[in-house]
Design a protein around this motif. Structure first.
Motif, PDB file in Angstrom:
ATOM      1  N   GLY A 146       0.797  -1.216   0.000  1.00  0.00           N
ATOM      2  CA  GLY A 146       0.000   0.000   0.000  1.00  0.00           C
ATOM      3  C   GLY A 146       0.833   1.269   0.000  1.00  0.00           C
ATOM      4  N   SER A 147       2.147   1.140   0.129  1.00  0.00           N
ATOM      5  CA  SER A 147       3.082   2.286   0.097  1.00  0.00           C
ATOM      6  C   SER A 147       2.757   3.363   1.129  1.00  0.00           C
ATOM      7  N   ALA A 148       2.266   2.975   2.299  1.00  0.00           N
ATOM      8  CA  ALA A 148       1.935   3.942   3.350  1.00  0.00           C
ATOM      9  C   ALA A 148       3.170   4.429   4.098  1.00  0.00           C
ATOM     10  N   TYR A 149       4.287   3.692   3.982  1.00  0.00           N
ATOM     11  CA  TYR A 149       5.529   4.089   4.640  1.00  0.00           C
ATOM     12  C   TYR A 149       6.438   4.755   3.618  1.00  0.00           C
ATOM     13  N   ASP A 150       6.884   5.970   3.927  1.00  0.00           N
ATOM     14  CA  ASP A 150       7.779   6.728   3.052  1.00  0.00           C
ATOM     15  C   ASP A 150       9.216   6.515   3.523  1.00  0.00           C
ATOM     16  N   THR A 151      10.016   5.811   2.729  1.00  0.00           N
ATOM     17  CA  THR A 151      11.390   5.497   3.127  1.00  0.00           C
ATOM     18  C   THR A 151      12.287   6.729   3.111  1.00  0.00           C
ATOM     19  N   THR A 152      11.891   7.778   2.416  1.00  0.00           N
ATOM     20  CA  THR A 152      12.684   9.011   2.380  1.00  0.00           C
ATOM     21  C   THR A 152      12.523   9.818   3.665  1.00  0.00           C
ATOM     22  N   THR A 153      11.291   9.918   4.163  1.00  0.00           N
ATOM     23  CA  THR A 153      11.009  10.724   5.363  1.00  0.00           C
ATOM     24  C   THR A 153      10.878   9.874   6.627  1.00  0.00           C
ATOM     25  N   SER A 154      10.834   8.547   6.475  1.00  0.00           N
ATOM     26  CA  SER A 154      10.614   7.606   7.587  1.00  0.00           C
ATOM     27  C   SER A 154       9.283   7.858   8.283  1.00  0.00           C
ATOM     28  N   LYS A 155       8.276   8.223   7.511  1.00  0.00           N
ATOM     29  CA  LYS A 155       6.928   8.460   8.058  1.00  0.00           C
ATOM     30  C   LYS A 155       5.943   7.438   7.502  1.00  0.00           C
ATOM     31  N   GLY A 168      -4.579  10.093   6.696  1.00  0.00           N
ATOM     32  CA  GLY A 168      -3.635  11.199   6.577  1.00  0.00           C
ATOM     33  C   GLY A 168      -2.785  11.440   7.810  1.00  0.00           C
ATOM     34  N   ASP A 169      -3.155  10.843   8.962  1.00  0.00           N
ATOM     35  CA  ASP A 169      -2.309  10.971  10.152  1.00  0.00           C
ATOM     36  C   ASP A 169      -0.939  10.373   9.863  1.00  0.00           C
ATOM     37  N   GLU A 170       0.112  11.007  10.413  1.00  0.00           N
ATOM     38  CA  GLU A 170       1.481  10.553  10.196  1.00  0.00           C
ATOM     39  C   GLU A 170       2.094  10.022  11.488  1.00  0.00           C
ATOM     40  N   ILE A 171       2.769   8.895  11.396  1.00  0.00           N
ATOM     41  CA  ILE A 171       3.456   8.280  12.527  1.00  0.00           C
ATOM     42  C   ILE A 171       4.953   8.287  12.229  1.00  0.00           C
ATOM     43  N   THR A 172       5.751   8.755  13.188  1.00  0.00           N
ATOM     44  CA  THR A 172       7.209   8.720  13.072  1.00  0.00           C
ATOM     45  C   THR A 172       7.799   8.241  14.395  1.00  0.00           C
ATOM     46  N   ILE A 173       9.037   7.768  14.329  1.00  0.00           N
ATOM     47  CA  ILE A 173       9.782   7.372  15.521  1.00  0.00           C
ATOM     48  C   ILE A 173      10.922   8.377  15.677  1.00  0.00           C
ATOM     49  N   ILE A 206      18.160   7.599  14.635  1.00  0.00           N
ATOM     50  CA  ILE A 206      18.162   6.198  15.079  1.00  0.00           C
ATOM     51  C   ILE A 206      17.834   5.231  13.961  1.00  0.00           C
ATOM     52  N   SER A 207      17.568   5.732  12.767  1.00  0.00           N
ATOM     53  CA  SER A 207      17.329   4.828  11.640  1.00  0.00           C
ATOM     54  C   SER A 207      18.608   4.597  10.842  1.00  0.00           C
ATOM     55  N   SER A 208      19.753   4.996  11.376  1.00  0.00           N
ATOM     56  CA  SER A 208      21.004   4.938  10.623  1.00  0.00           C
ATOM     57  C   SER A 208      22.016   3.993  11.253  1.00  0.00           C
ATOM     58  N   PHE A 209      22.501   3.034  10.484  1.00  0.00           N
ATOM     59  CA  PHE A 209      23.594   2.180  10.941  1.00  0.00           C
ATOM     60  C   PHE A 209      24.833   3.018  11.236  1.00  0.00           C
ATOM     61  N   ALA A 210      25.042   4.085  10.445  1.00  0.00           N
ATOM     62  CA  ALA A 210      26.231   4.933  10.593  1.00  0.00           C
ATOM     63  C   ALA A 210      26.299   5.574  11.979  1.00  0.00           C
ATOM     64  N   ASN A 211      25.164   5.806  12.616  1.00  0.00           N
ATOM     65  CA  ASN A 211      25.131   6.424  13.941  1.00  0.00           C
ATOM     66  C   ASN A 211      25.119   5.394  15.069  1.00  0.00           C
ATOM     67  N   GLY A 212      25.288   4.115  14.744  1.00  0.00           N
ATOM     68  CA  GLY A 212      25.401   3.090  15.777  1.00  0.00           C
ATOM     69  C   GLY A 212      24.093   2.475  16.228  1.00  0.00           C
ATOM     70  N   TYR A 213      23.038   2.606  15.422  1.00  0.00           N
ATOM     71  CA  TYR A 213      21.733   2.048  15.783  1.00  0.00           C
ATOM     72  C   TYR A 213      21.216   1.150  14.667  1.00  0.00           C
ATOM     73  N   HIS A 214      20.353   0.249  15.042  1.00  0.00           N
ATOM     74  CA  HIS A 214      19.583  -0.528  14.073  1.00  0.00           C
ATOM     75  C   HIS A 214      18.131  -0.399  14.516  1.00  0.00           C
ATOM     76  N   THR A 215      17.260   0.026  13.609  1.00  0.00           N
ATOM     77  CA  THR A 215      15.860   0.231  13.953  1.00  0.00           C
ATOM     78  C   THR A 215      14.959  -0.595  13.052  1.00  0.00           C
ATOM     79  N   HIS A 216      14.021  -1.271  13.684  1.00  0.00           N
ATOM     80  CA  HIS A 216      13.012  -2.064  12.984  1.00  0.00           C
ATOM     81  C   HIS A 216      11.668  -1.393  13.242  1.00  0.00           C
ATOM     82  N   PHE A 217      10.854  -1.218  12.195  1.00  0.00           N
ATOM     83  CA  PHE A 217       9.541  -0.592  12.339  1.00  0.00           C
ATOM     84  C   PHE A 217       8.536  -1.399  11.544  1.00  0.00           C
ATOM     85  N   GLU A 218       7.383  -1.654  12.161  1.00  0.00           N
ATOM     86  CA  GLU A 218       6.309  -2.324  11.431  1.00  0.00           C
ATOM     87  C   GLU A 218       4.962  -1.839  11.944  1.00  0.00           C
TER      88      GLU A 218
END
Length: 109
Positions: free
Chosen positions: A6-15, A76-81, A90-102
């Protein structure tokens, strides 16, 4: 991204943007990858506002900070972490984190 039906998750904005009015289930785990990484305090935000639903890890190596929530959303409501404990992405391996979202729709309202 492994699956984005359904493409409800935007990988560019992480929303995640709710495609329908309904009740949704969300889960996220932010994992600290090394001891050089600061503590992590992931928080679930709805439309840019803190929902006060959060996890916590004090920065121990391989320690996880999980969140699970069931929320009523309007189309239209947006959810972010957001990491409330640091300016790190926290979504970046480069910063020392691994994040899983579902998340998924439980029922339309």
């Amino acid at each position: 991204t492994i699956s984005n039906v359904g493409s409800a998750y935007d990988t560019t904005t992480s929303k995640f943007t709710a495609p329908y009015d309904g009740v949704y289930w969300f889960s996220t785990v932010s994992k600290v990858l090394s001891t050089s990484t600061a503590a992590v305090k992931p928080a679930l935000y709805k439309n840019g506002a803190d929902t006060k639903i959060l996890g916590y890890s004090d920065g121990e190596e391989k320690e996880a900070a999980p969140i699970t929530a069931v929320l009523s959303l309007t189309q239209g409501d947006e959810i972010t972490i957001v990491n409330q404990n640091a300016d790190d992405d926290i979504s970046s391996f480069a910063n020392g984190y691994h994040t899983h979202f579902e998340g998924f729709l439980l029922t339309r309202t």
